[in-house]
Design a protein around this motif. Structure first.
Motif, PDB file in Angstrom:
ATOM      1  N   ARG A   4       0.829  -1.223   0.043  1.00  0.00           N
ATOM      2  CA  ARG A   4       0.039  -0.004  -0.154  1.00  0.00           C
ATOM      3  C   ARG A   4       0.892   1.390  -0.144  1.00  0.00           C
ATOM      4  N   TRP A   5       0.270   2.375  -0.097  1.00  0.00           N
ATOM      5  CA  TRP A   5       0.889   3.854   0.020  1.00  0.00           C
ATOM      6  C   TRP A   5      -0.013   4.536   0.933  1.00  0.00           C
ATOM      7  N   GLY A  49      17.911  -6.123   3.406  1.00  0.00           N
ATOM      8  CA  GLY A  49      18.724  -5.045   3.139  1.00  0.00           C
ATOM      9  C   GLY A  49      18.299  -3.546   3.465  1.00  0.00           C
ATOM     10  N   GLU A  50      19.019  -2.636   2.955  1.00  0.00           N
ATOM     11  CA  GLU A  50      18.815  -1.170   3.419  1.00  0.00           C
ATOM     12  C   GLU A  50      17.675  -0.651   2.517  1.00  0.00           C
ATOM     13  N   ASN A  51      16.625  -0.028   2.923  1.00  0.00           N
ATOM     14  CA  ASN A  51      15.694   0.690   2.163  1.00  0.00           C
ATOM     15  C   ASN A  51      16.148   1.441   0.999  1.00  0.00           C
ATOM     16  N   LEU A  68      10.112   4.463  -0.271  1.00  0.00           N
ATOM     17  CA  LEU A  68       9.629   2.958  -0.215  1.00  0.00           C
ATOM     18  C   LEU A  68      10.152   2.161   0.998  1.00  0.00           C
ATOM     19  N   VAL A  69       9.389   1.362   1.671  1.00  0.00           N
ATOM     20  CA  VAL A  69       9.914   0.650   2.882  1.00  0.00           C
ATOM     21  C   VAL A  69       9.349  -0.775   2.837  1.00  0.00           C
ATOM     22  N   GLY A  75       4.726   2.388   0.721  1.00  0.00           N
ATOM     23  CA  GLY A  75       5.251   3.441   0.189  1.00  0.00           C
ATOM     24  C   GLY A  75       4.671   4.774   0.986  1.00  0.00           C
ATOM     25  N   TYR A  76       5.689   5.699   1.000  1.00  0.00           N
ATOM     26  CA  TYR A  76       5.042   7.003   1.478  1.00  0.00           C
ATOM     27  C   TYR A  76       5.283   8.295   0.713  1.00  0.00           C
ATOM     28  N   VAL A  77       4.497   8.979   0.477  1.00  0.00           N
ATOM     29  CA  VAL A  77       4.327  10.578  -0.096  1.00  0.00           C
ATOM     30  C   VAL A  77       4.589  11.324   0.858  1.00  0.00           C
ATOM     31  N   LEU A  78       6.089  11.839   0.752  1.00  0.00           N
ATOM     32  CA  LEU A  78       6.458  12.624   2.119  1.00  0.00           C
ATOM     33  C   LEU A  78       6.431  14.116   1.713  1.00  0.00           C
TER      34      LEU A  78
END
Length: 83
Positions: A4-5, A49-51, A68-69, A75-78
């Motif tokens: 999701r985001w 791994g690393e994001n 993205l995590v 996912g995040y809209v920042l």
């Protein structure tokens, strides 16, 4: 868990006041990015791994910052910039 985001910290904070057509473009592109991440990270919850770094994504009328995590399958809209 399914991918999701979301807006971070909130929709109003990130994109409040932007024209509806621009908001639709941002959300359409965020959907596409999450679908691509789901195909790339088949079991994101087990990712070790690393994001990936946040990225600047261009859309008609502006751009937004997307993070993205994989471990959260989210996912995040920042930040959004409307021109």
């Amino acid at each position: 868990m399914s991918w999701r985001w979301e807006y971070d910290p909130s929709e109003e904070h990130v994109i409040g006041g932007a024209p509806p057509a621009f908001v639709a473009e941002v959300e359409k592109r965020a959907d596409e990015l999450v679908r691509a991440a789901e195909a790339l990270y088949l079991d994101g919850a087990l990712f070790q791994g690393e994001n990936p770094r946040s990225e600047h994504v261009r859309v008609p009328g502006g751009m937004f910052v997307f993070l993205l995590v994989p471990r959260y399958e989210c996912g995040y809209v920042l930040q959004v910039t409307y021109l």
